[in-house]
Design a protein around this motif. Sequence first.
Motif, PDB file in Angstrom:
ATOM      1  N   GLN A 261       0.891  -1.211  -0.242  1.00  0.00           N
ATOM      2  CA  GLN A 261       0.099   0.037  -0.032  1.00  0.00           C
ATOM      3  C   GLN A 261       0.916   1.280   0.038  1.00  0.00           C
ATOM      4  OE1 GLN A 261      -2.144  -1.034   3.548  1.00  0.00           O
ATOM      5  NE2 GLN A 261      -4.081  -1.643   2.430  1.00  0.00           N
ATOM      6  N   ALA A 262       1.919   1.113   0.765  1.00  0.00           N
ATOM      7  CA  ALA A 262       2.899   2.304   0.820  1.00  0.00           C
ATOM      8  C   ALA A 262       3.528   2.448  -0.288  1.00  0.00           C
ATOM      9  CB  ALA A 262       3.842   2.313   2.021  1.00  0.00           C
ATOM     10  N   ARG A 263       3.907   1.412  -1.021  1.00  0.00           N
ATOM     11  CA  ARG A 263       4.818   1.586  -2.364  1.00  0.00           C
ATOM     12  C   ARG A 263       4.089   2.102  -3.524  1.00  0.00           C
ATOM     13  NH1 ARG A 263       7.541  -4.220  -0.703  1.00  0.00           N
ATOM     14  NH2 ARG A 263       9.381  -3.468   0.417  1.00  0.00           N
ATOM     15  N   ARG A 264       2.754   1.923  -3.391  1.00  0.00           N
ATOM     16  CA  ARG A 264       1.986   2.304  -4.529  1.00  0.00           C
ATOM     17  C   ARG A 264       1.902   4.020  -4.354  1.00  0.00           C
ATOM     18  NH1 ARG A 264      -1.240  -2.381  -3.766  1.00  0.00           N
ATOM     19  NH2 ARG A 264      -2.670  -1.435  -2.413  1.00  0.00           N
ATOM     20  N   GLN A 265       2.205   4.486  -3.390  1.00  0.00           N
ATOM     21  CA  GLN A 265       2.081   5.833  -3.143  1.00  0.00           C
ATOM     22  C   GLN A 265       3.372   6.539  -3.082  1.00  0.00           C
ATOM     23  OE1 GLN A 265      -0.647   7.229  -0.181  1.00  0.00           O
ATOM     24  NE2 GLN A 265      -1.898   5.245  -0.403  1.00  0.00           N
ATOM     25  N   GLU A 266       4.608   5.715  -2.916  1.00  0.00           N
ATOM     26  CA  GLU A 266       5.897   6.137  -2.738  1.00  0.00           C
ATOM     27  C   GLU A 266       6.304   7.429  -3.351  1.00  0.00           C
ATOM     28  OE1 GLU A 266      10.468   4.061  -2.185  1.00  0.00           O
ATOM     29  OE2 GLU A 266       8.843   3.141  -3.272  1.00  0.00           O
ATOM     30  N   ALA A 267       6.389   7.114  -4.832  1.00  0.00           N
ATOM     31  CA  ALA A 267       6.731   8.585  -5.723  1.00  0.00           C
ATOM     32  C   ALA A 267       5.626   9.858  -5.391  1.00  0.00           C
ATOM     33  CB  ALA A 267       6.634   7.913  -7.168  1.00  0.00           C
ATOM     34  N   ALA A 268       4.468   9.433  -5.355  1.00  0.00           N
ATOM     35  CA  ALA A 268       3.492  10.783  -5.462  1.00  0.00           C
ATOM     36  C   ALA A 268       3.433  11.252  -4.176  1.00  0.00           C
ATOM     37  CB  ALA A 268       2.191   9.958  -5.782  1.00  0.00           C
ATOM     38  N   ARG A 269       3.691  10.389  -2.932  1.00  0.00           N
ATOM     39  CA  ARG A 269       3.647  11.213  -1.422  1.00  0.00           C
ATOM     40  C   ARG A 269       5.004  11.299  -1.042  1.00  0.00           C
ATOM     41  NH1 ARG A 269      -0.301  13.804  -0.785  1.00  0.00           N
ATOM     42  NH2 ARG A 269      -0.298  13.336   1.366  1.00  0.00           N
ATOM     43  N   ASP A 270       6.153  10.997  -1.951  1.00  0.00           N
ATOM     44  CA  ASP A 270       7.516  11.315  -1.380  1.00  0.00           C
ATOM     45  C   ASP A 270       7.912  10.615  -0.224  1.00  0.00           C
ATOM     46  OD1 ASP A 270      10.270  12.090  -1.331  1.00  0.00           O
ATOM     47  OD2 ASP A 270       9.558  14.191  -0.250  1.00  0.00           O
ATOM     48  N   LEU A 271       7.371   9.213  -0.070  1.00  0.00           N
ATOM     49  CA  LEU A 271       7.338   8.565   1.098  1.00  0.00           C
ATOM     50  C   LEU A 271       9.119   7.748   1.264  1.00  0.00           C
ATOM     51  CD1 LEU A 271       4.178   6.562   0.858  1.00  0.00           C
ATOM     52  CD2 LEU A 271       4.547   8.715   2.335  1.00  0.00           C
ATOM     53  N   THR A 272       9.310   7.531   2.469  1.00  0.00           N
ATOM     54  CA  THR A 272      10.427   6.661   2.683  1.00  0.00           C
ATOM     55  C   THR A 272       9.965   5.587   3.313  1.00  0.00           C
ATOM     56  OG1 THR A 272      11.967   8.645   3.393  1.00  0.00           O
ATOM     57  CG2 THR A 272      12.634   6.701   4.190  1.00  0.00           C
ATOM     58  N   ILE A 273      10.199   4.270   2.736  1.00  0.00           N
ATOM     59  CA  ILE A 273       9.686   3.035   3.268  1.00  0.00           C
ATOM     60  C   ILE A 273      10.813   2.023   3.882  1.00  0.00           C
ATOM     61  CG2 ILE A 273       8.406   1.062   2.372  1.00  0.00           C
ATOM     62  CD1 ILE A 273       7.129   3.142   0.331  1.00  0.00           C
ATOM     63  N   GLU A 274      10.248   1.437   4.753  1.00  0.00           N
ATOM     64  CA  GLU A 274      11.207   0.521   5.701  1.00  0.00           C
ATOM     65  C   GLU A 274      10.511  -0.652   5.976  1.00  0.00           C
ATOM     66  OE1 GLU A 274      15.438  -0.263   7.376  1.00  0.00           O
ATOM     67  OE2 GLU A 274      14.535   1.208   5.864  1.00  0.00           O
ATOM     68  N   ASP A 275      11.110  -2.032   5.667  1.00  0.00           N
ATOM     69  CA  ASP A 275      10.433  -3.252   6.291  1.00  0.00           C
ATOM     70  C   ASP A 275      11.276  -3.607   7.545  1.00  0.00           C
ATOM     71  OD1 ASP A 275      13.206  -4.303   5.715  1.00  0.00           O
ATOM     72  OD2 ASP A 275      12.373  -5.458   4.016  1.00  0.00           O
ATOM     73  N   GLY A 276      10.871  -4.676   8.043  1.00  0.00           N
ATOM     74  CA  GLY A 276      11.582  -5.155   9.137  1.00  0.00           C
ATOM     75  C   GLY A 276      12.853  -5.699   9.436  1.00  0.00           C
ATOM     76  N   TRP A 277      13.588  -6.013   7.961  1.00  0.00           N
ATOM     77  CA  TRP A 277      14.912  -6.454   8.273  1.00  0.00           C
ATOM     78  C   TRP A 277      15.942  -6.031   9.189  1.00  0.00           C
ATOM     79  CZ3 TRP A 277      16.428 -11.245   7.027  1.00  0.00           C
ATOM     80  CH2 TRP A 277      17.605 -11.486   6.891  1.00  0.00           C
ATOM     81  N   THR A 278      16.255  -4.628   9.176  1.00  0.00           N
ATOM     82  CA  THR A 278      17.357  -4.277  10.222  1.00  0.00           C
ATOM     83  C   THR A 278      16.668  -4.704  11.674  1.00  0.00           C
ATOM     84  OG1 THR A 278      17.826  -2.528   8.496  1.00  0.00           O
ATOM     85  CG2 THR A 278      18.569  -2.440  10.927  1.00  0.00           C
ATOM     86  N   TYR A 279      15.521  -4.286  11.940  1.00  0.00           N
ATOM     87  CA  TYR A 279      14.954  -4.662  13.217  1.00  0.00           C
ATOM     88  C   TYR A 279      15.143  -6.018  13.512  1.00  0.00           C
ATOM     89  CZ  TYR A 279      10.696  -4.994  16.576  1.00  0.00           C
ATOM     90  OH  TYR A 279      10.159  -4.857  17.893  1.00  0.00           O
TER      91      TYR A 279
END
Length: 316
Positions: A261-279
């Motif tokens: 859901q976030a990735r579909r808006q990543e460019a239009a909303r200028d989002l920084t998206i992170e999954d749980g891998w580093t966590y």
Amino acid sequence: MAAYPPATRPTLYFIGVTTGKSSIMTVFPAWAQALGLDAVIQGIDFPLHADPAAYREAVTFIRDDPMSLGALVTTHKIDLFEACRDLFDVIDPHAALMGETSCISKAGGRLVCHAKDPISSGLALDAFIPERHFARTGAELFSIGAGGSTIALTWHMMQSGRGADRPSRIIVSNRSPARLDEIRRIHGEMGAEVPVDYVLAPAPADNDAVVAGLKPGSLVINATGLGKDAPGSPLTDAVRFPSGGLVWDLNYRGDLVFLDQARRQEAARDLTIEDGWTYFIHGWTQVISEVFHIPIATAGPQFDDLSRIAAAASKG
């Protein structure tokens, strides 16, 4: 304890819901080799909100079995603590405050309960949030799900040592009121200076409404387990993320609808998206350090090496 055969080698347990699907099952043997540990990992799966007697049986077994050295607990952190509190000889201050068990270890013949999430979630947060982001933007933090992870990460973000670099407001939502009452109590005991709103959100559309009201640059976190422990997302596809926002899913595996859901808006909303891998990396290395009584760096060459080993092993 017929359900748990005695361990024949030093064993670290992973108490979760679908432990066999976790990357740790291939990552831990590679890490053990790199760290010089003669040890194995064993999963213990429980359904969500299992019978307290089942948690007590597992913890009693780990306590009494010589080769069982400890455990990482996920998903069941609060329920296990409530069921087993009297079985621990030592409860660390974070665990006592937050009412959760994320790590079980043994020290000097004593069974020790730890809450490692305040450390591991803080390390993971600080790794991807831009420097002084909240001080610069006045952004808010919205964590969906009022369980142990949200308790831990809000504790980290409320610390007075962060100065002005704290969210201008924190919002926590949950589908049932009991967890909201508990996190409100914990925040009260902390004497938190950051304003917090507690939102009963039985349906994903309720969370959409909260997201719609967030300031630009705000951080939205999926701390529900949806996408990993159960299908779906705590948001609907109609959600509109804040402009310039940060989006963090604590999951790294599963059907990650929230991330999609976030990735579909990543460019239009200028989002920084992170999954749980580093966590995931920080969570496990903190527990391995505690259970095996060895130092493991939280940054630098050793941590980078362990991260590379984990990435390679998880793909193998």
